[in-house]
Design a protein around this motif. Structure first.
Motif, mmCIF file in Angstrom:
data_model
loop_
_atom_site.group_PDB
_atom_site.id
_atom_site.type_symbol
_atom_site.label_atom_id
_atom_site.label_comp_id
_atom_site.label_asym_id
_atom_site.label_seq_id
_atom_site.Cartn_x
_atom_site.Cartn_y
_atom_site.Cartn_z
ATOM 1 N N UNK A 1 0.809 -1.233 0.000
ATOM 2 C CA UNK A 1 0.000 0.000 0.000
ATOM 3 C C UNK A 1 0.836 1.273 0.000
ATOM 4 N N UNK A 2 0.300 2.274 -0.705
ATOM 5 C CA UNK A 2 0.906 3.603 -0.787
ATOM 6 C C UNK A 2 -0.177 4.623 -0.432
ATOM 7 N N UNK A 3 0.135 5.543 0.464
ATOM 8 C CA UNK A 3 -0.824 6.536 0.913
ATOM 9 C C UNK A 3 -0.953 7.658 -0.126
ATOM 10 N N UNK A 4 -2.002 8.475 -0.018
ATOM 11 C CA UNK A 4 -2.183 9.561 -1.001
ATOM 12 C C UNK A 4 -1.029 10.559 -1.041
ATOM 13 N N UNK A 5 -0.320 10.727 0.064
ATOM 14 C CA UNK A 5 0.813 11.649 0.064
ATOM 15 C C UNK A 5 2.098 11.009 -0.441
ATOM 16 N N UNK A 6 2.034 9.776 -0.910
ATOM 17 C CA UNK A 6 3.200 9.095 -1.445
ATOM 18 C C UNK A 6 4.007 8.339 -0.419
#
Length: 353
Positions: free
Chosen positions: A233-238
């Motif tokens: 997983x990668x969060x919206x902020x990178x």
């Protein structure tokens, strides 16, 4: 006073009276059991020269009418057979059963095609989601073969041999009178009708069990133990879970960075609770175990029956264990799935005889 002579108790014998009624155009009435017995006693007294006649027999009336013989379903010795039902009734019954099955089959199809699991989040420090991804030790084709084709085959064989074993039935059992259904001028055997009943109940219970499992899967949306490995997983902020900023955060919005993940895997990684494999295996195997216990009654095969039951239960047990060892489910997922399968197996076989 006139003297009675032997043989002259009545002016006519019962047969002569019947002939006189016939010649005069009168229609004789129906005999009852008491009138026939009384007439027979009067005739015996009239032809016996050694007994003194009884004057009370002068008023005996003979009632002759042939009785009507009809099938009496309450008589155990009756050979009454119900009227045959043709292809119209057969296909009507099949259509009605298919409509009932569609009540559970269509929702399952809807979940598979358009269902979206609950968007459950995760903690980056959750170690239960960091297991490696492995292929299933119990592939789907083997599960379908053991839990679908095997029960059908066993029920066909058992019902066929039950129909051949005369020791299991009385002389007036239903199988000797036929099933009551005919197709192409041939009456369907009773064992085939019994197979239809048992298999139909099995399929309906299986559909209800799978529908219950899918409702829980899509309502809970629990992530599988190999979630991190499969999704990355990668969060919206990178940022990722390796960044200290996400150590104690509850992540709800993320995307999967893995390039080789398919849309099916992306959907399936949220369907951990409860285990579908465990519920399917436990339902099918326990249903078959109870079926063998209640329908396989040959004394010489008791040991074989118990061996088959043991093997069936061990298959369900092994399937449940591999779902944990392959990191496909958490142990609580397997426990819940097994409980669902066992519950429905007991419910649908509660009225089996």
């Amino acid at each position: 006073m006139s003297t009675l002579r032997p043989g002259s108790v009545c002016d006519t014998t019962p047969l002569q009276r019947f002939e006189s009624q016939s010649s005069s155009g009168e229609e004789p009435s129906s005999p009852t059991a008491s009138s026939i017995i009384a007439a027979a006693a009067a005739a015996a007294a009239a032809v016996s020269p050694n007994k003194t006649p009884n004057h009370n027999n002068n008023n005996v009336k003979l009632d002759l009418q042939m009785p009507t013989f009809v099938g009496n379903s309450g008589n155990h010795g009756s050979l009454y057979k119900p009227p045959l039902r043709g292809p119209r009734q057969i296909f009507g019954r099949i259509l009605m059963d298919l409509c009932l099955l569609s009540c559970v089959g269509l929702p399952m199809l809807g979940f598979s095609l358009w269902g979206e699991a609950f968007n459950r989040g995760f903690f980056c420090n959750d170690s239960t989601l960091k297991h490696p991804y492995k292929e299933s030790s119990m592939p789907s084709w083997l599960l379908y073969l053991m839990c679908g084709a095997l029960p059908f085959s066993v029920m066909l064989v058992v019902e066929f041999f039950r129909a051949q074993d005369k020791r299991l039935h009385g002389p007036f059992e239903k199988h000797r009178m036929g099933s009551g259904y005919h197709f192409c001028h041939l009456e369907l055997p009773t064992w085939l009708l019994e197979c239809y009943h048992r298999i139909g109940i099995f399929i309906f219970g299986l559909g209800v069990e799978q529908l219950t499992t899918n409702i829980a899967k899509y309502s809970i949306g629990r992530l599988r133990p190999h979630f991190y490995t499969l999704c990355q997983p990668v969060m919206p902020d990178g940022s990722t879970c390796s960044d200290p900023i996400n150590a104690a955060r509850y992540i709800e919005k993320f995307t999967c960075a893995a390039v080789d993940i398919t849309s099916k895997q992306l959907k399936d990684m949220r369907l951990s609770f409860p285990s579908g494999h465990a519920s399917f295996a436990c339902y099918s195997m326990l249903y078959l175990v109870i079926y063998l216990q209640r329908r396989m009654h040959w004394n010489r095969m008791r040991m074989l029956r118990h061996l088959l039951q043991f093997l069936l239960l061990m298959f369900a047990w092994y399937t449940a264990l591999t779902r944990v060892s392959d990191y496909k489910h958490h142990w609580s997922d397997v426990l819940a799935g097994s409980g669902i399968g066992l519950t429905y197996a007991v419910v649908v076989t509660s009225t089996m005889w």
